[in-house]
Structures are given as C-alpha cells and as structure tokens.
Design an enzyme around this catalytic site. Structure first.
Site, short mmCIF file in Angstrom:
data_model
loop_
_atom_site.label_atom_id
_atom_site.label_comp_id
_atom_site.label_asym_id
_atom_site.label_seq_id
_atom_site.Cartn_x
_atom_site.Cartn_y
_atom_site.Cartn_z
N ASP A 21 0.67 -1.16 -0.01
CA ASP A 21 0.13 0.07 -0.06
C ASP A 21 0.84 1.25 -0.11
O ASP A 21 2.15 1.14 -0.11
CB ASP A 21 -1.03 0.16 1.24
CG ASP A 21 -2.25 0.59 0.76
OD1 ASP A 21 -2.33 1.65 0.41
OD2 ASP A 21 -3.34 0.08 1.28
N HIS A 29 -12.36 -0.59 -10.53
CA HIS A 29 -13.62 0.29 -10.57
C HIS A 29 -13.16 1.59 -11.43
O HIS A 29 -12.38 1.93 -11.80
CB HIS A 29 -14.13 0.24 -9.23
CG HIS A 29 -13.26 0.97 -8.29
ND1 HIS A 29 -12.92 2.33 -7.99
CD2 HIS A 29 -12.61 0.16 -6.91
CE1 HIS A 29 -12.07 2.32 -7.09
NE2 HIS A 29 -11.89 1.34 -6.50
#
Length: 139
Positions: free
Chosen positions: A27, A65
């Site tokens: 991350d 997305h």
C-alpha cells in the site's frame, strides 16, 4: 507468496497468518513502520511496476473500478500480469459485480453512481473485457 496489493493495514493478510509461505501487503507510504509478525509490508503504488515477482497469488480487493477508468485499470492489471509466473501465479479479484438482471436496490444505486463516473457500470462483461485486455485468462 500471497501479495495483497493495496492491502491497507493487512486485514485480509492477517487471515493467512500461519499458512505456509510468505504473506505480503502493499500500500502507500502510511504503511512504513507497520510490524505484524508473519506479514511483510511494502510501500507500493499499484499503478507502477509490480516489485513482487512470481508470487503464487496476487489479491485485489475493491481496486478495479470507476476511479481509474478503463486505461488506468488496464495499467494496474498489466503491471501485475508482467510480474506473474505463467502457469503458477493467480490473480484473485474481489469486486462488487452488479448483476445484469434484478439487482438489489443497493446495487442499483451503486450502478447509477458508477455510470455517472467515467461510464463504469461494474458489470461482468466489463470486468471480463478488462482482464482479457490485460492478457489475463478469466477462469
């Protein structure tokens, strides 16, 4: 090795503690200094080249997305595909796919929101098209 790309603070990876092999979480920079025994943290932006090569599994949860559009999503997937070992590595995608027929009220509202942002509908066909464009085989 199991690699959770954009894995936050390792919530999913913690479920694999004690399993054979290595578990990695990738991350942004806020992960520096995290120390959970059995989990390796690595600062990584998933739209850049994937540094963990030949892992057994790469895991994406709510990554593919509307935020990135087709080209941005394609870049994310292509970077992972390049790092994968053919015939060995697998990409595990955990996404919310809106059914073509009779979606729930929540899914309908989510679908309308996604369509208003870059035309992404979150439909099965869109995911298949994107994955195949990245050179991945859908199983």
């Amino acid at each position: 090795m199991f690699v959770d790309a954009r894995g936050g603070f390792g919530h999913q990876a913690k479920l694999l503690k004690g399993a054979p092999g290595r578990v990695g979480v990738q991350d942004l920079a806020q992960m520096e200094g995290e120390d959970i025994p059995g989990i390796e943290f690595q600062v990584h932006k998933f739209n850049q080249e994937q540094p963990a090569e030949s892992a057994r599994a790469y895991y994406l949860r709510f990554v593919i997305h509307h935020d990135y559009g087709f080209d941005g999503n394609l870049e994310i997937l292509a970077n992972i595909r390049k790092a994968m070992k053919p015939g060995y590595s697998r990409l595990l995608v955990n996404e919310c796919i809106i059914p073509e027929q009779t979606p729930s009220r929540f899914m309908t509202i989510a679908g309308m929101s996604m369509m208003s942002l870059e035309g992404w509908k979150g439909r099965r066909g869109q995911y298949r098209e994107l994955l195949e464009a990245a050179g991945l085989k859908v199983g």
